[in-house]
Design an enzyme around this catalytic site. Structure first.
Site, PDB file in Angstrom:
ATOM      1  N   ASN A 113     -15.499  92.785 -30.620  1.00 29.25           N
ATOM      2  CA  ASN A 113     -15.361  92.688 -29.786  1.00 29.25           C
ATOM      3  C   ASN A 113     -14.034  92.591 -29.372  1.00 29.25           C
ATOM      4  O   ASN A 113     -13.374  93.107 -28.312  1.00 29.25           O
ATOM      5  CB  ASN A 113     -15.575  91.147 -29.375  1.00 29.25           C
ATOM      6  CG  ASN A 113     -15.733  90.369 -29.910  1.00 29.25           C
ATOM      7  OD1 ASN A 113     -16.603  90.031 -31.535  1.00 29.25           O
ATOM      8  ND2 ASN A 113     -15.651  89.488 -29.055  1.00 29.25           N
ATOM      9  N   CYS A 116      -2.213  79.508 -27.903  1.00 30.12           N
ATOM     10  CA  CYS A 116      -1.344  78.339 -27.400  1.00 30.12           C
ATOM     11  C   CYS A 116      -1.964  76.881 -28.088  1.00 30.12           C
ATOM     12  O   CYS A 116      -2.896  76.865 -26.030  1.00 30.12           O
ATOM     13  CB  CYS A 116      -0.141  77.822 -27.194  1.00 30.12           C
ATOM     14  SG  CYS A 116       1.186  80.363 -27.958  1.00 30.12           S
ATOM     15  N   SER A 140     -26.379  93.397 -24.226  1.00 32.34           N
ATOM     16  CA  SER A 140     -25.938  92.767 -23.071  1.00 32.34           C
ATOM     17  C   SER A 140     -25.943  93.911 -21.971  1.00 32.34           C
ATOM     18  O   SER A 140     -24.503  94.463 -22.032  1.00 32.34           O
ATOM     19  CB  SER A 140     -24.833  91.813 -23.208  1.00 32.34           C
ATOM     20  OG  SER A 140     -24.353  91.528 -22.166  1.00 32.34           O
ATOM     21  N   ALA A 141     -25.993  93.494 -20.686  1.00 30.49           N
ATOM     22  CA  ALA A 141     -25.711  94.831 -19.568  1.00 30.49           C
ATOM     23  C   ALA A 141     -24.558  94.581 -18.818  1.00 30.49           C
ATOM     24  O   ALA A 141     -23.624  95.513 -18.591  1.00 30.49           O
ATOM     25  CB  ALA A 141     -26.477  94.462 -18.377  1.00 30.49           C
ATOM     26  N   HIS A 142     -23.553  93.313 -18.996  1.00 25.84           N
ATOM     27  CA  HIS A 142     -22.781  93.279 -18.285  1.00 25.84           C
ATOM     28  C   HIS A 142     -21.369  94.244 -19.170  1.00 25.84           C
ATOM     29  O   HIS A 142     -20.446  93.899 -18.300  1.00 25.84           O
ATOM     30  CB  HIS A 142     -21.946  91.782 -18.154  1.00 25.84           C
ATOM     31  CG  HIS A 142     -21.593  91.048 -19.016  1.00 25.84           C
ATOM     32  ND1 HIS A 142     -19.883  90.790 -19.403  1.00 25.84           N
ATOM     33  CD2 HIS A 142     -22.137  90.415 -20.158  1.00 25.84           C
ATOM     34  CE1 HIS A 142     -19.975  89.944 -20.205  1.00 25.84           C
ATOM     35  NE2 HIS A 142     -21.422  90.038 -20.704  1.00 25.84           N
ATOM     36  N   GLN A 187     -20.919  95.160 -28.199  1.00 27.90           N
ATOM     37  CA  GLN A 187     -19.936  95.913 -27.949  1.00 27.90           C
ATOM     38  C   GLN A 187     -19.908  97.634 -27.857  1.00 27.90           C
ATOM     39  O   GLN A 187     -19.263  98.204 -27.463  1.00 27.90           O
ATOM     40  CB  GLN A 187     -18.912  96.085 -28.578  1.00 27.90           C
ATOM     41  CG  GLN A 187     -18.212  94.321 -27.596  1.00 27.90           C
ATOM     42  CD  GLN A 187     -17.001  93.574 -26.460  1.00 27.90           C
ATOM     43  OE1 GLN A 187     -17.059  95.380 -26.426  1.00 27.90           O
ATOM     44  NE2 GLN A 187     -17.608  93.117 -26.199  1.00 27.90           N
ATOM     45  N   THR A 243     -40.297  83.506 -15.318  1.00 27.11           N
ATOM     46  CA  THR A 243     -40.392  84.723 -14.236  1.00 27.11           C
ATOM     47  C   THR A 243     -38.903  85.645 -14.789  1.00 27.11           C
ATOM     48  O   THR A 243     -38.148  85.316 -14.741  1.00 27.11           O
ATOM     49  CB  THR A 243     -40.430  84.304 -12.703  1.00 27.11           C
ATOM     50  OG1 THR A 243     -41.590  84.107 -12.402  1.00 27.11           O
ATOM     51  CG2 THR A 243     -40.391  85.422 -11.469  1.00 27.11           C
TER      52      THR A 243
HETATM   53  N1  PLP Z   1     -21.457  89.798 -29.061  1.00 25.84           N
HETATM   54  C1  PLP Z   1     -20.642  90.165 -29.313  1.00 25.84           C
HETATM   55  C2  PLP Z   1     -19.642  91.007 -29.653  1.00 25.84           C
HETATM   56  C3  PLP Z   1     -19.650  90.307 -27.598  1.00 25.84           C
HETATM   57  O1  PLP Z   1     -18.857  91.148 -27.731  1.00 25.84           O
HETATM   58  C4  PLP Z   1     -20.079  88.752 -26.801  1.00 25.84           C
HETATM   59  C5  PLP Z   1     -19.348  89.163 -24.819  1.00 25.84           C
HETATM   60  O2  PLP Z   1     -18.273  88.892 -25.120  1.00 25.84           O
HETATM   61  C6  PLP Z   1     -21.454  88.420 -26.605  1.00 25.84           C
HETATM   62  C7  PLP Z   1     -22.263  88.754 -28.265  1.00 25.84           C
HETATM   63  C8  PLP Z   1     -21.802  87.415 -25.898  1.00 25.84           C
HETATM   64  O3  PLP Z   1     -23.291  88.416 -24.889  1.00 25.84           O
HETATM   65  P1  PLP Z   1     -23.180  88.095 -23.098  1.00 25.84           P
HETATM   66  O4  PLP Z   1     -22.190  87.433 -22.871  1.00 25.84           O
HETATM   67  O5  PLP Z   1     -23.926  88.502 -22.575  1.00 25.84           O
HETATM   68  O6  PLP Z   1     -23.759  86.444 -23.556  1.00 25.84           O
END
Ligand code: PLP
Length: 373
Positions: free
Chosen positions: A149, A322, A197-199, A177, A235
């Site tokens: 990430n 920081c 992860s969808a978002h 990612q 649910t």
């Molecule tokens: N793993 C990685 C490599 C990610 O970049 C992130 C989110 O930044 C996550 C896991 C966590 O995913 P979520 O925000 O869907 O919990």
């Protein structure tokens, strides 16, 4: 003016995904577990979404289990693996995982199970030879992310997975990612579990999935009703699941087009930046997810850059933060040994499919104004 360049943190909901969600919020709100006809539409939506998502990663529909996102999928894959009664309960992971893995590993250590950490080279690559060198007699699971990430580096997951299997361990990859950004084929990779992860791919927040290969035993995440094959009770969030499937299908359909667009933007941005003569390092390997640029500027402060860019309407993230006394350099930048006079001045610009040429020229100009005064 607002330029959003933090797509590795989250992405805008795709409009078609939003349209796919709407009926299940307003009209078709029946509980998918009920036997009456009003629940039929929700039930069908779950089935279709599972098939769509499975198709996007070359899995079978019943290998897709819906979760609340990447963090839950990661926690579940790792914690439940060590809870299965087995002689082997150790974990191997890498030093540059997301905190959803690293902090789960800390919890697993506190539960009394051993965790080993693989190093990376200075591009952030976990070399298969380092896994070969590990004692894996007591290891049940190896977990190495597909793409990082912070720096975007894509890992040699197929090879790592082959080694894990040859030594009797399972393999999980955090592909949060990667899914929707680079082609992901679970059969080709050979992994037993994969988190998404969808978002991160223009779907809604708070929804994701765990790919669990048929035949792999994993303790249930939540006990209760029989949802998700009895493995994750509760649910189902039908609207978000439908939105996730629509977003992933669209991103996968346009994966090469999106990647081309992002690589062009990267090139244009770096050209503009290079013309300014500002000294910087680009972190990560050449084999990266499109749009992810971790840049370390000499003798600067990442947090200062982030706030100055923010004042100019530009959203990026930082690789160092920081507190009142010190600059803390992220575990990833430490693991890849970015020289200190650069590491402190790190920002991550992560471009998305909606960014334009004008956006990247504006970001380069803004950085030049800040850094050259
Ligand atoms: N793993 C990685 C490599 C990610 O970049 C992130 C989110 O930044 C996550 C896991 C966590 O995913 P979520 O925000 O869907 O919990």
């Amino acid at each position: 003016m607002k330029i959003y360049a933090d797509h590795a943190a989250t992405t805008k909901l795709d409009f078609d995904a939003f349209e796919a969600m709407k009926p299940f919020l307003l009209e078709e709100y029946g509980n998918a577990s009920e036997p009456y006809s009003f629940a039929r539409s929700a039930k069908t939506a779950l089935k279709t979404a599972r098939e769509t998502i499975a198709g996007c990663i070359n899995a079978e529909p019943d290998e897709i289990i819906f979760t609340s996102g990447g963090t839950e999928s990661d926690n579940w894959a790792l914690k439940s693996s060590v809870l299965v009664p087995d002689e082997r309960r150790g974990i191997i992971t890498s030093r540059i995982e997301h905190h959803a893995i690293l902090n789960t590993c800390l919890a697993i250590r506190e539960m009394g199970y051993p965790v080993q950490y693989l190093p990376t080279d200075n591009k952030g690559i976990v070399h298969p030879e380092s896994l070969e060198l590990c004692n894996m007699d007591a290891v049940r699971l190896v977990s190495v992310m597909l793409a990082n990430n912070e720096i975007g580096t894509i890992q040699p997951v197929k090879k790592l997975c082959e080694i894990a299997h040859s030594r009797g361990a399972l393999f999980h990859t955090d592909a949060v990612q990667a899914v929707g950004h680079i082609p992901v084929d679970v059969k080709e990779l050979g992994v037993d579990m994969l988190s998404a992860s969808a978002h991160k791919f223009n779907g809604p927040k708070g929804i994701g999935f765990l790919y669990l290969k048929k035949g792999i035993e994993l303790a249930s995440y939540a006990n209760g009703g029989a949802q998700e094959f009895g493995k994750r009770a509760g649910t189902e969030n039908v609207a978000s699941i439908a939105g996730m499937a629509a977003a992933l299908e669209k991103n996968c359909r346009m994966i090469h087009e999106n990647a081309r667009h992002l690589y062009n933007l990267e090139e244009m941005f770096l050209d503009s930046l290079n013309k300014t003569g500002i000294r910087y390092i680009r972190n990560g390997s050449d084999n990266r997810i499109p749009g992810n640029m971790s840049l370390s500027f000499e003798n600067s402060e990442g947090e200062m850059l982030l706030h100055r860019l923010d004042l100019m309407g530009i959203c990026v993230s930082t690789g160092s933060a920081c507190d009142s006394q010190n600059t803390q350099i992220s575990h990833v930048l430490q693991a890849i040994h970015v020289p200190e006079q650069y590491a402190k001045g790190t920002i991550r610009i992560s471009l998305g499919r909606d960014n334009t040429e004008e956006d990247v020229r504006t970001i380069a100009l803004a950085l030049s104004k800040i850094l050259k005064g």
